[in-house]
Design a protein around this motif. Structure first.
Motif, PDB file in Angstrom:
ATOM      1  N   ILE A 135    -102.895  33.234  16.865  1.00  0.00           N
ATOM      2  CA  ILE A 135    -103.195  31.673  16.753  1.00  0.00           C
ATOM      3  C   ILE A 135    -104.844  31.977  17.196  1.00  0.00           C
ATOM      4  CG2 ILE A 135    -103.242  29.901  18.704  1.00  0.00           C
ATOM      5  CD1 ILE A 135    -100.944  31.311  20.029  1.00  0.00           C
ATOM      6  N   GLY A 136    -104.916  30.708  16.092  1.00  0.00           N
ATOM      7  CA  GLY A 136    -106.162  30.634  16.034  1.00  0.00           C
ATOM      8  C   GLY A 136    -106.421  28.808  16.678  1.00  0.00           C
ATOM      9  N   GLN A 137    -107.522  29.145  17.174  1.00  0.00           N
ATOM     10  CA  GLN A 137    -107.809  27.666  17.857  1.00  0.00           C
ATOM     11  C   GLN A 137    -108.913  26.903  16.863  1.00  0.00           C
ATOM     12  OE1 GLN A 137    -109.384  27.022  21.678  1.00  0.00           O
ATOM     13  NE2 GLN A 137    -108.623  29.740  22.461  1.00  0.00           N
ATOM     14  N   LEU A 138    -108.006  25.455  16.691  1.00  0.00           N
ATOM     15  CA  LEU A 138    -108.825  24.177  16.135  1.00  0.00           C
ATOM     16  C   LEU A 138    -109.751  23.759  16.947  1.00  0.00           C
ATOM     17  CD1 LEU A 138    -105.874  22.276  14.568  1.00  0.00           C
ATOM     18  CD2 LEU A 138    -107.329  24.260  13.803  1.00  0.00           C
ATOM     19  N   GLN A 139    -110.994  23.691  18.151  1.00  0.00           N
ATOM     20  CA  GLN A 139    -111.066  22.776  18.790  1.00  0.00           C
ATOM     21  C   GLN A 139    -112.707  23.958  18.784  1.00  0.00           C
ATOM     22  OE1 GLN A 139    -108.235  23.430  20.257  1.00  0.00           O
ATOM     23  NE2 GLN A 139    -107.828  21.267  20.827  1.00  0.00           N
ATOM     24  N   LYS A 140    -112.229  25.357  18.313  1.00  0.00           N
ATOM     25  CA  LYS A 140    -113.790  26.641  17.797  1.00  0.00           C
ATOM     26  C   LYS A 140    -113.488  27.813  17.518  1.00  0.00           C
ATOM     27  CE  LYS A 140    -112.744  28.707  22.275  1.00  0.00           C
ATOM     28  NZ  LYS A 140    -113.191  29.612  23.706  1.00  0.00           N
ATOM     29  N   MET A 141    -114.070  28.318  16.650  1.00  0.00           N
ATOM     30  CA  MET A 141    -114.219  29.796  16.128  1.00  0.00           C
ATOM     31  C   MET A 141    -113.049  30.184  17.227  1.00  0.00           C
ATOM     32  SD  MET A 141    -114.444  29.087  13.060  1.00  0.00           S
ATOM     33  CE  MET A 141    -114.589  30.200  11.969  1.00  0.00           C
ATOM     34  N   SER A 142    -112.142  30.674  17.502  1.00  0.00           N
ATOM     35  CA  SER A 142    -111.608  31.737  18.189  1.00  0.00           C
ATOM     36  C   SER A 142    -110.032  32.263  17.429  1.00  0.00           C
ATOM     37  CB  SER A 142    -111.708  30.931  19.571  1.00  0.00           C
ATOM     38  OG  SER A 142    -111.100  32.161  20.677  1.00  0.00           O
ATOM     39  N   VAL A 143    -109.557  33.589  17.326  1.00  0.00           N
ATOM     40  CA  VAL A 143    -108.451  33.961  17.166  1.00  0.00           C
ATOM     41  C   VAL A 143    -107.976  34.547  18.110  1.00  0.00           C
ATOM     42  CG1 VAL A 143    -107.158  35.157  15.522  1.00  0.00           C
ATOM     43  CG2 VAL A 143    -108.596  33.898  15.083  1.00  0.00           C
ATOM     44  N   GLN A 144    -106.803  34.808  18.780  1.00  0.00           N
ATOM     45  CA  GLN A 144    -106.785  35.401  19.487  1.00  0.00           C
ATOM     46  C   GLN A 144    -105.029  36.057  19.038  1.00  0.00           C
ATOM     47  OE1 GLN A 144    -107.158  36.541  23.428  1.00  0.00           O
ATOM     48  NE2 GLN A 144    -105.595  38.283  22.218  1.00  0.00           N
ATOM     49  N   LYS A 145    -104.809  37.547  19.425  1.00  0.00           N
ATOM     50  CA  LYS A 145    -103.678  38.015  18.411  1.00  0.00           C
ATOM     51  C   LYS A 145    -102.385  38.123  20.011  1.00  0.00           C
ATOM     52  CE  LYS A 145    -106.005  39.985  14.738  1.00  0.00           C
ATOM     53  NZ  LYS A 145    -106.884  41.410  14.459  1.00  0.00           N
ATOM     54  N   TYR A 146    -101.920  38.776  20.000  1.00  0.00           N
ATOM     55  CA  TYR A 146    -100.375  38.850  20.674  1.00  0.00           C
ATOM     56  C   TYR A 146     -99.478  40.005  19.476  1.00  0.00           C
ATOM     57  CZ  TYR A 146    -102.212  35.361  22.633  1.00  0.00           C
ATOM     58  OH  TYR A 146    -102.708  33.794  23.616  1.00  0.00           O
ATOM     59  N   LEU A 147     -98.980  41.108  20.288  1.00  0.00           N
ATOM     60  CA  LEU A 147     -97.851  42.278  20.070  1.00  0.00           C
ATOM     61  C   LEU A 147     -96.456  41.256  20.498  1.00  0.00           C
ATOM     62  CD1 LEU A 147     -97.047  44.971  18.748  1.00  0.00           C
ATOM     63  CD2 LEU A 147     -97.545  45.282  20.601  1.00  0.00           C
ATOM     64  N   ILE A 148     -95.694  41.464  19.302  1.00  0.00           N
ATOM     65  CA  ILE A 148     -94.396  40.884  19.449  1.00  0.00           C
ATOM     66  C   ILE A 148     -93.504  41.496  19.762  1.00  0.00           C
ATOM     67  CG2 ILE A 148     -92.464  39.259  18.646  1.00  0.00           C
ATOM     68  CD1 ILE A 148     -94.596  38.188  16.674  1.00  0.00           C
ATOM     69  N   THR A 149     -93.189  41.324  21.074  1.00  0.00           N
ATOM     70  CA  THR A 149     -92.660  42.732  22.020  1.00  0.00           C
ATOM     71  C   THR A 149     -90.611  42.397  21.703  1.00  0.00           C
ATOM     72  OG1 THR A 149     -92.414  42.657  23.484  1.00  0.00           O
ATOM     73  CG2 THR A 149     -93.926  43.624  22.779  1.00  0.00           C
ATOM     74  N   ASN A 150     -90.275  41.109  21.615  1.00  0.00           N
ATOM     75  CA  ASN A 150     -88.924  40.797  20.971  1.00  0.00           C
ATOM     76  C   ASN A 150     -89.168  39.487  20.776  1.00  0.00           C
ATOM     77  OD1 ASN A 150     -85.958  41.047  21.662  1.00  0.00           O
ATOM     78  ND2 ASN A 150     -85.731  39.844  23.338  1.00  0.00           N
ATOM     79  N   LEU A 151     -87.982  39.426  19.706  1.00  0.00           N
ATOM     80  CA  LEU A 151     -88.179  37.115  19.133  1.00  0.00           C
ATOM     81  C   LEU A 151     -86.628  37.424  19.106  1.00  0.00           C
ATOM     82  CD1 LEU A 151     -89.797  34.609  18.399  1.00  0.00           C
ATOM     83  CD2 LEU A 151     -90.029  36.576  15.981  1.00  0.00           C
ATOM     84  N   ASP A 152     -86.074  36.637  19.413  1.00  0.00           N
ATOM     85  CA  ASP A 152     -84.633  35.797  19.045  1.00  0.00           C
ATOM     86  C   ASP A 152     -84.644  34.381  19.104  1.00  0.00           C
ATOM     87  OD1 ASP A 152     -83.945  35.123  21.357  1.00  0.00           O
ATOM     88  OD2 ASP A 152     -83.122  37.494  22.005  1.00  0.00           O
ATOM     89  N   GLU A 153     -83.218  34.191  19.215  1.00  0.00           N
ATOM     90  CA  GLU A 153     -83.216  32.874  18.631  1.00  0.00           C
ATOM     91  C   GLU A 153     -83.318  31.729  19.817  1.00  0.00           C
ATOM     92  OE1 GLU A 153     -79.704  32.346  17.450  1.00  0.00           O
ATOM     93  OE2 GLU A 153     -79.640  32.923  15.639  1.00  0.00           O
TER      94      GLU A 153
END
Length: 111
Positions: free
Chosen positions: A67-85
């Motif tokens: 996720i890159g913030q639009l208000q400032k030069m900042s990126v945060q990363k997340y490890l997806i451990t589970n994703l379903d509907e």
């Protein structure tokens, strides 16, 4: 936040401090959300004792949500451990060393 509330250090604090922290955590938990659309995301953060709303761009790279913030030069990363509907489980990745934190966040789809 559960890790903090059950930690030995938290248990050693006085009642006023415990209550203040518990109130803050409650505010954060009740006010946090991520709303994903095509390539944009609206989400919340907690700053200066307030929940604030932010906007950004999102994309995935393998099992990582970025996720890159639009208000400032900042990126945060997340490890997806589970994703379903219905749910997204992820762990924030520490930007200093690239290792995911132990705690995970669980988000449920609202219909």
């Amino acid at each position: 936040m559960e890790n903090i509330l059950t930690s030995q250090r938290f248990q050693m604090e006085d009642e006023e401090t415990k209550n203040a922290l518990a109130e803050t955590f409650s505010k954060v938990l009740n006010g946090s959300f991520y709303h994903f659309e095509k390539d944009t995301v609206t989400f919340t953060d907690y700053k200066n004792n307030e929940i604030i709303e932010l906007k950004g761009l999102w994309w995935t790279k393998g099992d990582t949500l970025v996720i890159g913030q639009l208000q400032k030069m900042s990126v945060q990363k997340y490890l997806i451990t589970n994703l379903d509907e219905s749910e997204l489980h992820m762990k924030m990745i520490n930007p200093r060393d690239g290792v995911p934190f132990k705690s995970r966040m669980i988000f449920k789809r609202e219909e």
